[in-house]
Write a protein that holds these residues in place. Structure first.
Motif, PDB file in Angstrom:
ATOM      1  N   TYR A  23      41.466  42.993  48.047  1.00 26.06           N
ATOM      2  CA  TYR A  23      42.075  42.057  47.096  1.00 26.06           C
ATOM      3  C   TYR A  23      43.479  41.704  47.570  1.00 26.06           C
ATOM      4  O   TYR A  23      44.280  42.591  47.864  1.00 26.06           O
ATOM      5  CB  TYR A  23      42.131  42.666  45.696  1.00 26.06           C
ATOM      6  CG  TYR A  23      40.864  42.468  44.899  1.00 26.06           C
ATOM      7  CD1 TYR A  23      40.680  41.330  44.117  1.00 26.06           C
ATOM      8  CD2 TYR A  23      39.834  43.410  44.947  1.00 26.06           C
ATOM      9  CE1 TYR A  23      39.509  41.135  43.391  1.00 26.06           C
ATOM     10  CE2 TYR A  23      38.663  43.223  44.221  1.00 26.06           C
ATOM     11  CZ  TYR A  23      38.514  42.079  43.445  1.00 26.06           C
ATOM     12  OH  TYR A  23      37.350  41.880  42.731  1.00 26.06           O
ATOM     13  N   THR A  63      43.001  38.287  44.405  1.00 30.95           N
ATOM     14  CA  THR A  63      41.884  37.466  44.855  1.00 30.95           C
ATOM     15  C   THR A  63      41.126  38.176  45.967  1.00 30.95           C
ATOM     16  O   THR A  63      41.735  38.619  46.949  1.00 30.95           O
ATOM     17  CB  THR A  63      42.394  36.106  45.383  1.00 30.95           C
ATOM     18  OG1 THR A  63      43.149  35.461  44.347  1.00 30.95           O
ATOM     19  CG2 THR A  63      41.241  35.210  45.799  1.00 30.95           C
ATOM     20  N   VAL A 116      34.839  34.592  42.974  1.00 29.30           N
ATOM     21  CA  VAL A 116      35.002  34.060  44.329  1.00 29.30           C
ATOM     22  C   VAL A 116      33.779  34.492  45.136  1.00 29.30           C
ATOM     23  O   VAL A 116      33.345  35.631  45.054  1.00 29.30           O
ATOM     24  CB  VAL A 116      36.290  34.605  44.986  1.00 29.30           C
ATOM     25  CG1 VAL A 116      36.361  34.187  46.453  1.00 29.30           C
ATOM     26  CG2 VAL A 116      37.523  34.114  44.243  1.00 29.30           C
ATOM     27  N   ASP A 138      48.122  37.637  40.536  1.00 33.44           N
ATOM     28  CA  ASP A 138      46.698  37.409  40.729  1.00 33.44           C
ATOM     29  C   ASP A 138      46.193  38.277  41.870  1.00 33.44           C
ATOM     30  O   ASP A 138      46.896  38.475  42.872  1.00 33.44           O
ATOM     31  CB  ASP A 138      46.424  35.935  41.067  1.00 33.44           C
ATOM     32  CG  ASP A 138      46.458  35.042  39.834  1.00 33.44           C
ATOM     33  OD1 ASP A 138      46.297  35.574  38.713  1.00 33.44           O
ATOM     34  OD2 ASP A 138      46.627  33.822  39.992  1.00 33.44           O
ATOM     35  N   LYS A 179      37.808  37.558  40.316  1.00 38.74           N
ATOM     36  CA  LYS A 179      39.260  37.519  40.479  1.00 38.74           C
ATOM     37  C   LYS A 179      39.870  38.303  39.322  1.00 38.74           C
ATOM     38  O   LYS A 179      39.282  38.434  38.262  1.00 38.74           O
ATOM     39  CB  LYS A 179      39.783  36.083  40.451  1.00 38.74           C
ATOM     40  CG  LYS A 179      39.490  35.261  41.691  1.00 38.74           C
ATOM     41  CD  LYS A 179      40.143  33.895  41.604  1.00 38.74           C
ATOM     42  CE  LYS A 179      41.657  33.974  41.569  1.00 38.74           C
ATOM     43  NZ  LYS A 179      42.311  32.651  41.607  1.00 38.74           N
TER      44      LYS A 179
END
Length: 437
Positions: free
Chosen positions: A395, A410, A366, A408, A219
Motif C-alpha cells: 500500500y 492505495t 483498485v 490515502d 483502497k
C-alpha cells in the motif's frame, strides 16, 4: 468500484469531524515549546504504552496452501498466527542439513507438496524464529547453527516433514514432524479467508508464487496520529531521566551522553543514535532491534518485520496483511546495528512521528494485473530479469492535498529491483536510466 454520492458525503463528513476533533491536539503537538514541556511528563506515556509481542512482530508475511495440485496464497494475519500456534505445539525431531548449495537438489526439495508454507520477505534467523515461537528443535547437528537463515518453511503432510529453505545459499534443513493436520486443514478452510490463486514459477531470483489473475484490493483512508516525543525518548534512551534539550540545534534535538535524538519538524522524521543498550549473546540484530521496537508499544500501529540487509532490520506498518510503503519513514522503523569488530555496538533508528491509526470506511477498489502481465510489462520497458529480486503487493502512503491529518493508502505492485524497492509506476519511468547506469 466507484463510490456513490452518499458514500462520498459520508466520507467527507467523517473526515471533517475527525479534523475538528484533532485540531487542538495537532496544534499542541506542532508547538516546539509544548513538545519540550512534554518531556517532563514521562509517566503519562509510560502508563499508556503496551509493549509489542515478538510473536506478532516477527510473524511470517504469507501462507501458501498446497492442496489437490492447487496453490493459493493468503496474507491473513489471524490465519497465519493461528497456524503458527499449532506448529509451535507440534513435536519436531532433530533438524539436519539435507542439501547445501546444489541448485538441482534444492529444486527437488522445493517441489509441490500437500501441506502449507510460510513465507518471509526478508531472510530470518533460524535460532531467533525458534526462540520467538518456542519451538524445541534440536540444532546440534547443524554446523554454525547460530548463523543459519531461512526465508520459507514448508510442512509436508504426506511426508510428515518440516523444511526450512535458505533461498540465498540454496540450503535445505529438514526434520520429521508430528502436527495436528486436521486442525490445520480446518483453519485453512475457515470461512472468510481471502485467498489468491497462484502458480509456482522460478524465473526470478528466490522462489516466487505468481498470482494467476487480476487482483481487486480495497483502497483505504486512515486518520493520521502524530506520536509525542516522550514515546521515542522513553523507548530509545537508556536513561530517559537524563535527557537534555539541545538549544543550539535548528531541529528539535535531545541528548544523553553519546545518545542523541533528533526530530525534523518539517518532515516529521525521527533519528536516534547511540550505543546498543543490551546486546544478545550472539549479537542477533533481530532480538537487539526488537528490544527497542517493543518499547514503542502498540501506539505506532500494526508494525511488523519486513526485511533485512546490511545490518539493517526494516519494520513496516501492515494493512490487511500487506506492507505500507512511504516517504520519510512514515509508518516505518529502520534499525541499523553495526560495530561488529568493536566491543561496543552502535545503533541508529530512523522513523517518523506520523503513524496511521483509525481507518475511514470506503468501498473503492483498485484492480492490479497478475504477476505474469506485470513481468511482461517490466521486460517490455527494458528491465533486466536478473535484476528483479522480488515482487510484492503493498500500500502506497499518499497525502491528500489540503488535508494533513488523513492519508490515502492505495494498493500497488512493488518490485525489489537491484536492491531497491520501487512502485511499479516509478520503476517503469526510471528503468531506462537504471539500465544505462
Amino acid at each position: 468500484m466507484k463510490m456513490t454520492i452518499t458514500e462520498k458525503l459520508i466520507r467527507i463528513g467523517l473526515i471533517l469531524m475527525v479534523l475538528l476533533s484533532l485540531y487542538f491536539s495537532y496544534s499542541i503537538w506542532s508547538s516546539s515549546s509544548i513538545k519540550e514541556d512534554s518531556l517532563e511528563n514521562e509517566g503519562q506515556v509510560t502508563s499508556t504504552t503496551k509493549e509489542r509481542s515478538s510473536s506478532d512482530v516477527f510473524l511470517p508475511l504469507r501462507i501458501v496452501r498446497m492442496e489437490n495440485d492447487e496453490i493459493t496464497v493468503s496474507t491473513s494475519e489471524s490465519l497465519i498466527s493461528s497456524i503458527q500456534k499449532v506448529l509451535s505445539s507440534s513435536i519436531i525431531d532433530q533438524l539436519s542439513l539435507v542439501s547445501s548449495g546444489s541448485e538441482e537438489e534444492y529444486e527437488n526439495y522445493y517441489s509441490d507438496k500437500r501441506g502449507f508454507e510460510f513465507l518471509y520477505e526478508g531472510r530470518f534467523l533460524l535460532s531467533e524464529y525458534l526462540s520467538v515461537y518456542n519451538l524445541p528443535i534440536d540444532l546440534t547437528d547443524i554446523p554454525l547453527a547460530e548463523e543459519v537463515y531461512f526465508s520459507s518453511i514448508q510442512v509436508d503432510f504426506d511426508g510428515k516433514r518440516i523444511y526450512f529453505f535458505d533461498f540465498e545459499n540454496k540450503n535445505v534443513y529438514a526434520a520429521f514432524i508430528s502436527i495436528d493436520q486436521e486442525k490445520i486443514e480446518n483453519l485453512l478452510k475457515k470461512d472468510g479467508i481471502n485467498y489468491f490463486k497462484a502458480i509456482e514459477r522460478s524465473s526470478i531470483a528466490n522462489k516466487q508464487y505468481y498470482m494467476m489473475s487480476d487482483l481487486k484490493l480495497k483502497k483505504y483512508s486512515y486518520i493520521l496520529a502524530s506520536q509525542p516525543i516522550t514515546l521515542f525518548r522513553n523507548a530509545f534512551f537508556a536513561n530517559p531521566d537524563s535527557v537534555h534539550t539541545n538549544e543550539d540545534s535548528n531541529d528539535l534535538s535531545y541528548t544523553s551522553g553519546v545518545e542523541k535524538l533528533v526530530i525534523d519538524e518539517e518532515t516529521s522524521t525521527v533519528y536516534f543514535s547511540g550505543n546498543l543498550q543490551v546486546s544478545s549473546e550472539d549479537h542477533n540484530v533481530y532480538a537487539d532491534s526488537f528490544g527497542y521496537m517493543k518499547k514503542l508499544g502498540t501506539n505506532i500501529g500494526n508494525i511488523r518485520y519486513f526485511d533485512y540487509s546490511d545490518n539493517k532490520v526494516n519494520y513496516r506498518t501492515f494493512v490487511e496483511g500487506f506492507p505500507v510503503f512511504s516517504e520519510n519513514n512514515k509508518g516505518q522503523v529502520k534499525v541499523t546495528i553495526d560495530g561488529e569488530e568493536s566491543e561496543q555496538h552502535k545503533i541508529s533508528i530512523d522513523t517518523s512521528v506520523d503513524m496511521i491509526q483509525v481507518p475511514i470506511p470506503s468501498e473503492e477498489e483498485v484492480t492490479l494485473q497478475d504477476t505474469s502481465d506485470l513481468l511482461d510489462e517490466l521486460l517490455a520497458y527494458g528491465a533486466d530479469i536478473e535484476g528483479i529480486e522480488s515482487l510484492i503487493i503493498g500500500y502506497s502512503w499518499q497525502t491528500i492535498e489540503g488535508i494533513t491529518q488523513v492519508v490515502d493508502l492505495t494498493p500497488e505492485w512493488y518490485i525489489l529491483y537491484r536492491g531497491q524497492w520501487y512502485p511499479e509506476r516509478e520503476l517503469l519511468q526510471k528503468i531506462v536510466n537504471l539500465e544505462v547506469q
